[in-house]
Design a protein around this motif. Sequence first.
Motif, PDB file in Angstrom:
ATOM      1  N   ASP A   1      -3.877  -2.944  -6.995  1.00  0.00           N
ATOM      2  CA  ASP A   1      -3.246  -2.428  -8.590  1.00  0.00           C
ATOM      3  C   ASP A   1      -3.313  -3.611  -9.402  1.00  0.00           C
ATOM      4  OD1 ASP A   1      -1.773  -1.669 -10.531  1.00  0.00           O
ATOM      5  OD2 ASP A   1       0.375  -1.695  -9.831  1.00  0.00           O
TER       6      ASP A   1
ATOM      7  N   LEU B   1       2.607   1.849  -3.193  1.00  0.00           N
ATOM      8  CA  LEU B   1       1.812   2.414  -4.358  1.00  0.00           C
ATOM      9  C   LEU B   1       1.533   3.890  -3.783  1.00  0.00           C
ATOM     10  CD1 LEU B   1      -0.197   1.906  -6.609  1.00  0.00           C
ATOM     11  CD2 LEU B   1      -1.753   1.187  -4.943  1.00  0.00           C
TER      12      LEU B   1
ATOM     13  N   ARG C   1      -3.261  -7.790  -6.011  1.00  0.00           N
ATOM     14  CA  ARG C   1      -3.891  -7.639  -7.315  1.00  0.00           C
ATOM     15  C   ARG C   1      -5.165  -6.656  -7.033  1.00  0.00           C
ATOM     16  NH1 ARG C   1      -2.574 -11.003 -11.241  1.00  0.00           N
ATOM     17  NH2 ARG C   1      -1.353 -12.834 -10.368  1.00  0.00           N
TER      18      ARG C   1
ATOM     19  N   SER D   1      -3.795  -4.122 -12.451  1.00  0.00           N
ATOM     20  CA  SER D   1      -2.855  -4.257 -13.724  1.00  0.00           C
ATOM     21  C   SER D   1      -1.370  -4.575 -13.701  1.00  0.00           C
ATOM     22  CB  SER D   1      -3.102  -3.017 -14.692  1.00  0.00           C
ATOM     23  OG  SER D   1      -2.401  -1.880 -13.942  1.00  0.00           O
ATOM     24  N   LEU D   2      -1.300  -4.635 -12.124  1.00  0.00           N
ATOM     25  CA  LEU D   2       0.310  -4.802 -11.662  1.00  0.00           C
ATOM     26  C   LEU D   2       1.098  -4.017 -12.372  1.00  0.00           C
ATOM     27  CD1 LEU D   2       0.337  -8.782 -11.424  1.00  0.00           C
ATOM     28  CD2 LEU D   2      -0.545  -7.073  -9.717  1.00  0.00           C
ATOM     29  N   SER D   3       0.922  -2.681 -12.805  1.00  0.00           N
ATOM     30  CA  SER D   3       1.742  -1.977 -13.391  1.00  0.00           C
ATOM     31  C   SER D   3       2.648  -1.193 -12.780  1.00  0.00           C
ATOM     32  CB  SER D   3       0.737  -0.858 -14.048  1.00  0.00           C
ATOM     33  OG  SER D   3      -0.004  -0.052 -13.209  1.00  0.00           O
ATOM     34  N   LEU D   4       2.460  -1.176 -11.302  1.00  0.00           N
ATOM     35  CA  LEU D   4       3.300  -0.485 -10.428  1.00  0.00           C
ATOM     36  C   LEU D   4       3.868  -1.344  -9.363  1.00  0.00           C
ATOM     37  CD1 LEU D   4       4.452   2.470 -10.350  1.00  0.00           C
ATOM     38  CD2 LEU D   4       2.949   2.982  -8.341  1.00  0.00           C
TER      39      LEU D   4
ATOM     40  N   ASP E   1       0.921  -1.211  -0.068  1.00  0.00           N
ATOM     41  CA  ASP E   1      -0.104  -0.136  -0.021  1.00  0.00           C
ATOM     42  C   ASP E   1       0.900   1.421   0.039  1.00  0.00           C
ATOM     43  OD1 ASP E   1      -2.036  -1.740   0.116  1.00  0.00           O
ATOM     44  OD2 ASP E   1      -2.386  -1.575   2.457  1.00  0.00           O
TER      45      ASP E   1
ATOM     46  N   ARG F   1       3.870  -5.283  -8.021  1.00  0.00           N
ATOM     47  CA  ARG F   1       3.614  -6.794  -8.200  1.00  0.00           C
ATOM     48  C   ARG F   1       3.896  -7.913  -6.869  1.00  0.00           C
ATOM     49  NH1 ARG F   1       7.540  -8.554 -12.823  1.00  0.00           N
ATOM     50  NH2 ARG F   1       8.776  -6.600 -11.939  1.00  0.00           N
TER      51      ARG F   1
ATOM     52  N   ARG G   1       7.768   1.894  -8.068  1.00  0.00           N
ATOM     53  CA  ARG G   1       7.493   0.561  -8.461  1.00  0.00           C
ATOM     54  C   ARG G   1       8.227  -0.454  -7.497  1.00  0.00           C
ATOM     55  NH1 ARG G   1       6.481   0.386 -14.061  1.00  0.00           N
ATOM     56  NH2 ARG G   1       7.316   2.217 -15.142  1.00  0.00           N
TER      57      ARG G   1
END
Length: 479
Positions: A211, A167, A208, A213-216, A164, A218, A172
């Motif tokens: 985020d 993000l 998940r 899309s797991l763009s930032l 958290d 993972r 990243r």
Amino acid sequence: MRIVQRNGPDARRKLFLGSFVHCKALDELEYLHNAAVAVDKEGTIVAVERECDEVRARETVLPRLGWGEDEVEVVKAREGQFFFPGFIDTHLHASQYPNVGIFGKSTLLDWLNTYTFPLEASLADPARARQVYARVIRKTLSHGTTCAAYYATIDVPSTNLLADLCLAAGQRALVGRVCMDQLSPDYYRDATPESSLAYTRASIAHIRTIDPSLSLIRPIITPRFAPSCSLPLLRQLGALAQETRLPIQTHISENPSEIALVQQLFPPSATGAPDNSYASVYDAAGLLTERTILAHAVHLTDAEADLVAARGAKISHCPCSNSALASGAARVRWLLDRGIVCGLGTDMSGGFSPSVLEAARHAVLVSRHVSFTTAGGNSEREKLSVEEVLFLATRGGAEVVGLEGRVGKFEVGMEWDAQLVGLGVVGEDGGVGGEDEGGNVDVFGWESWPDRVAKWVYNGDDRNTKRVWVRGRLVHERR
């Protein structure tokens, strides 16, 4: 001096002007002077223009992109400044940050019990976890780290909190809940392999959710290291990695005592592997894949290195930690020559600094020590150059964490993860503009650009990191 870290949205288009330095190849830096880089609202580089000052950029680049001047933020590097890709820390323990610099006379296994496990267990306290994690994120960002592969703790809420906070800060991150069900204190271990797997799934599900899309951020599957995991747990985590296609992070061959313990705990008769080497244990459990990050790899055998290369697993080189805990000197050139992708890790708190730049200069120095012990002595081949360690810190790290083609260099289609580096320009009177403007790095004006970069690598610190962006969003600013 004032440090500002941003955590709000930033959807403005940007035009960056000045000098840009990035790794063109393992042993080659590319210098783009008087250049312009345009970054769209999503943080993607859409134009790289050489020999392009602000006037030309406004008259040609912006109209070509269909951008109005009033919707573009212009960022200009001043004298002594240049843009460089953000650093990627491929191995660090966020939960251990308070212990940075504290390792006494311990070697790895004693150090874990004396310092590490008690601290990690204490982060089940949400207030303490927030205090520690918020600080380590701020600290790494201030050193230009735009992406970090973090180990958290065995506690699910604590792990989720780290995700958290990353993000919110805009960093990243690969965030892993630590899995361990043996050879650790009773107060700090998973009760069973099944509970460890269930808790890991819970943390994956949380990431998940925040985020999708797991763009930032993972999730990353994180068996601490083989000795702390039973064979059933290793196998279940291997099956989870195959099911989810998520990355994996763990440790390998850090010191001789640890290796001997692995060989004792995992005989071939139990694992079904052809031998009891560290790499074979992971391979038999399905944990040696092209998405695996192996930290340290100080004492790999030839056969193990061949196996790691065949599986496409990656290595995080942690020179500061390897030296501080007297683990040994990893042979990075030997790994690279075998086609094994390598990045750099700070490995806090075995390592003593949150700076990837510090890890880079220690990687140079450790490679020189390796050269002293090579047959014939002082082998030039073993020595890493400034250019090579900067490659490991950026493009090599990007490949280690699965972000190759997205970050690590300044090309159209890449995402703008970058830092603005400022060096102290010495005036005729011996002064430097602004208080502590260049930190420990002084340039006099006659240095070549390769020499300026070398001075930064050997002498630089967070005072030289003026601004940091992730996906085009300003996440750190030093004023």
